[in-house]
Design a protein around this motif. Structure first.
Motif, PDB file in Angstrom:
ATOM      1  N   UNK A  60       0.830  -1.169   0.080  1.00 15.00           N
ATOM      2  CA  UNK A  60       0.178  -0.095  -0.092  1.00 15.00           C
ATOM      3  C   UNK A  60       0.909   1.275  -0.059  1.00 15.00           C
ATOM      4  N   UNK A  61       2.249   1.104   0.051  1.00 17.59           N
ATOM      5  CA  UNK A  61       3.008   2.377   0.297  1.00 17.59           C
ATOM      6  C   UNK A  61       3.475   2.785  -1.271  1.00 17.59           C
ATOM      7  N   UNK A  62       3.371   4.086  -1.366  1.00 21.99           N
ATOM      8  CA  UNK A  62       3.693   4.576  -2.870  1.00 21.99           C
ATOM      9  C   UNK A  62       5.068   4.392  -3.171  1.00 21.99           C
ATOM     10  N   UNK A  63       5.293   4.696  -4.457  1.00 23.87           N
ATOM     11  CA  UNK A  63       6.609   4.339  -4.787  1.00 23.87           C
ATOM     12  C   UNK A  63       6.954   3.275  -5.929  1.00 23.87           C
ATOM     13  N   UNK A  64       6.934   3.390  -7.172  1.00 20.04           N
ATOM     14  CA  UNK A  64       6.902   2.458  -8.219  1.00 20.04           C
ATOM     15  C   UNK A  64       8.287   2.264  -8.951  1.00 20.04           C
ATOM     16  N   UNK A  65       9.295   2.953  -8.548  1.00 21.55           N
ATOM     17  CA  UNK A  65      10.660   2.642  -9.151  1.00 21.55           C
ATOM     18  C   UNK A  65      11.615   3.314  -8.081  1.00 21.55           C
ATOM     19  N   UNK A  66      12.686   2.664  -8.308  1.00 21.93           N
ATOM     20  CA  UNK A  66      13.696   3.156  -7.085  1.00 21.93           C
ATOM     21  C   UNK A  66      15.002   2.599  -7.570  1.00 21.93           C
ATOM     22  N   UNK A  67      16.083   3.183  -6.782  1.00 21.52           N
ATOM     23  CA  UNK A  67      17.509   2.546  -7.093  1.00 21.52           C
ATOM     24  C   UNK A  67      18.294   2.427  -5.656  1.00 21.52           C
ATOM     25  N   UNK A  68      19.143   1.479  -5.689  1.00 24.23           N
ATOM     26  CA  UNK A  68      19.759   1.151  -4.630  1.00 24.23           C
ATOM     27  C   UNK A  68      20.735  -0.066  -4.739  1.00 24.23           C
ATOM     28  N   UNK A  69      21.097  -0.827  -3.598  1.00 26.19           N
ATOM     29  CA  UNK A  69      21.705  -1.976  -3.392  1.00 26.19           C
ATOM     30  C   UNK A  69      21.008  -3.265  -3.040  1.00 26.19           C
ATOM     31  N   UNK A  70      21.239  -4.135  -3.661  1.00 21.94           N
ATOM     32  CA  UNK A  70      20.509  -5.664  -3.543  1.00 21.94           C
ATOM     33  C   UNK A  70      21.235  -5.872  -1.887  1.00 21.94           C
ATOM     34  N   UNK A  71      20.349  -6.378  -0.966  1.00 22.40           N
ATOM     35  CA  UNK A  71      21.051  -6.779   0.159  1.00 22.40           C
ATOM     36  C   UNK A  71      20.500  -8.416   0.642  1.00 22.40           C
ATOM     37  N   UNK A  72      19.521  -8.709   0.095  1.00 28.06           N
ATOM     38  CA  UNK A  72      19.468 -10.026   0.062  1.00 28.06           C
ATOM     39  C   UNK A  72      18.483 -10.721  -1.068  1.00 28.06           C
ATOM     40  N   UNK A  73      18.679 -11.835  -1.292  1.00 27.49           N
ATOM     41  CA  UNK A  73      17.696 -12.503  -2.357  1.00 27.49           C
ATOM     42  C   UNK A  73      16.904 -13.848  -2.100  1.00 27.49           C
ATOM     43  N   UNK A  74      15.640 -13.747  -2.537  1.00 28.16           N
ATOM     44  CA  UNK A  74      14.833 -14.793  -2.453  1.00 28.16           C
ATOM     45  C   UNK A  74      15.373 -16.099  -3.044  1.00 28.16           C
ATOM     46  N   UNK A  75      14.615 -17.555  -2.764  1.00 23.49           N
ATOM     47  CA  UNK A  75      15.081 -18.756  -3.572  1.00 23.49           C
ATOM     48  C   UNK A  75      14.819 -18.509  -4.967  1.00 23.49           C
ATOM     49  N   UNK A  76      15.671 -19.253  -5.817  1.00 20.69           N
ATOM     50  CA  UNK A  76      15.642 -19.078  -7.261  1.00 20.69           C
ATOM     51  C   UNK A  76      15.836 -17.859  -8.064  1.00 20.69           C
ATOM     52  N   UNK A  77      16.611 -16.945  -7.311  1.00 21.81           N
ATOM     53  CA  UNK A  77      17.311 -15.827  -7.797  1.00 21.81           C
ATOM     54  C   UNK A  77      18.656 -16.272  -8.573  1.00 21.81           C
ATOM     55  N   UNK A  78      18.900 -15.761  -9.688  1.00 28.22           N
ATOM     56  CA  UNK A  78      19.846 -16.103 -10.548  1.00 28.22           C
ATOM     57  C   UNK A  78      20.878 -15.077 -11.112  1.00 28.22           C
ATOM     58  N   UNK A  79      20.140 -13.701 -11.258  1.00 25.43           N
ATOM     59  CA  UNK A  79      20.612 -12.844 -12.014  1.00 25.43           C
ATOM     60  C   UNK A  79      21.490 -11.714 -10.882  1.00 25.43           C
ATOM     61  N   UNK A  80      21.062 -11.893  -9.684  1.00 28.72           N
ATOM     62  CA  UNK A  80      21.611 -10.847  -8.813  1.00 28.72           C
ATOM     63  C   UNK A  80      22.349 -11.150  -7.439  1.00 28.72           C
ATOM     64  N   UNK A  81      23.068 -10.602  -6.694  1.00 28.84           N
ATOM     65  CA  UNK A  81      23.561 -10.995  -5.419  1.00 28.84           C
ATOM     66  C   UNK A  81      23.780  -9.966  -4.438  1.00 28.84           C
ATOM     67  N   UNK A  82      23.665 -10.047  -3.163  1.00 32.63           N
ATOM     68  CA  UNK A  82      24.068  -8.777  -2.560  1.00 32.63           C
ATOM     69  C   UNK A  82      25.139  -7.986  -2.829  1.00 32.63           C
ATOM     70  N   UNK A  83      24.968  -6.655  -2.727  1.00 32.88           N
ATOM     71  CA  UNK A  83      25.973  -5.843  -3.066  1.00 32.88           C
ATOM     72  C   UNK A  83      25.861  -4.944  -4.518  1.00 32.88           C
ATOM     73  N   UNK A  84      24.823  -5.729  -5.203  1.00 32.36           N
ATOM     74  CA  UNK A  84      24.578  -5.330  -6.695  1.00 32.36           C
ATOM     75  C   UNK A  84      23.760  -4.083  -6.542  1.00 32.36           C
TER      76      UNK A  84
END
Length: 217
Positions: free
Chosen positions: A68-92
């Motif tokens: 329910x929070x607004x905000x449809x785009x953002x930039x930052x750092x990946x800090x955790x990934x869920x099961x099955x994630x193959x494209x990203x790792x923490x720190x990206x």
């Protein structure tokens, strides 16, 4: 940072009631956890889009299951990934399209909805890219199949979508036409890469495009 190191709560900006900017209030919310093929992003910057203003005014409801929070785009750092994630790792560093929730310290999104942020691009600039970039790329190139040498007409050339469409179409090698409502806006379109900019308040764009393309349109 691992899942165990993540804070349990975060500061977010919520809509207290329908209204103007004054109804946006800081609140404490649980930090979301990434699910299947989702990434958790520590938000550095969030973009502001028309749907955010409409949601704040009570005229736009988030999709079922979305934050329910607004905000449809953002930039930052990946800090955790869920099961099955193959494209990203923490720190990206990523810029991402979100289902909502960008006005917060952390947000989750599907891994396919994120783009890498090059070292030379500031995160503040990157945060303004996903909404327009995904929209133009999916509609103009994936669905429309725009190719080099084709003619491409952009209405509202100085809008967020318009400015992105002009630049991407030009990079793709298309001949770009754009419409805008004043000569100063037409000049902006030309600087962005439009071959022909048409002030629709003073000239019929259909006639102008036909003349410029020898009747091909």
């Amino acid at each position: 940072m691992t899942g165990a190191d993540l804070p349990t709560s975060m500061t977010a900006i919520a809509i207290s009631r329908p209204g103007g900017p004054e109804v946006l209030e800081p609140v404490r919310e649980p930090v979301p956890r990434p699910g299947l093929r989702q990434i958790l992003i520590r938000i550095a910057w969030a973009g502001v889009n028309r749907p955010d203003a409409l949601q704040r005014a009570g005229l736009y409801a988030p999709p079922p299951g979305a934050s329910p929070l607004p905000g449809l785009e953002a930039a930052g750092e990946v800090v955790a990934v869920g099961p099955g994630v193959s494209r990203w790792k923490p720190g990206d560093r990523v810029a991402a399209l979100l289902p909502g929730g960008g006005y917060a310290e952390y947000a989750v999104t599907h891994e396919d909805h994120a783009l890498p942020v090059p070292d030379g691009l500031d995160l503040a600039e990157a945060a303004a890219l996903p909404e327009t970039l995904f929209t133009v790329w999916s509609n103009v190139f994936m669905r429309g199949g725009l190719r080099a040498g084709e003619s491409f007409l952009v209405h509202g050339g100085t809008s967020g979508i318009g400015t992105t469409a002009i630049q991407l179409a030009r990079l793709a090698g298309a001949r770009v036409f754009a419409t805008a409502g004043s000569e100063s806006k037409c000049e902006v379109c030309r600087r962005l890469g439009a071959d022909v900019a048409i002030n629709y308040r003073e000239e019929d764009f259909v006639t102008a495009v036909h003349e410029a393309t020898g009747g091909r349109g």
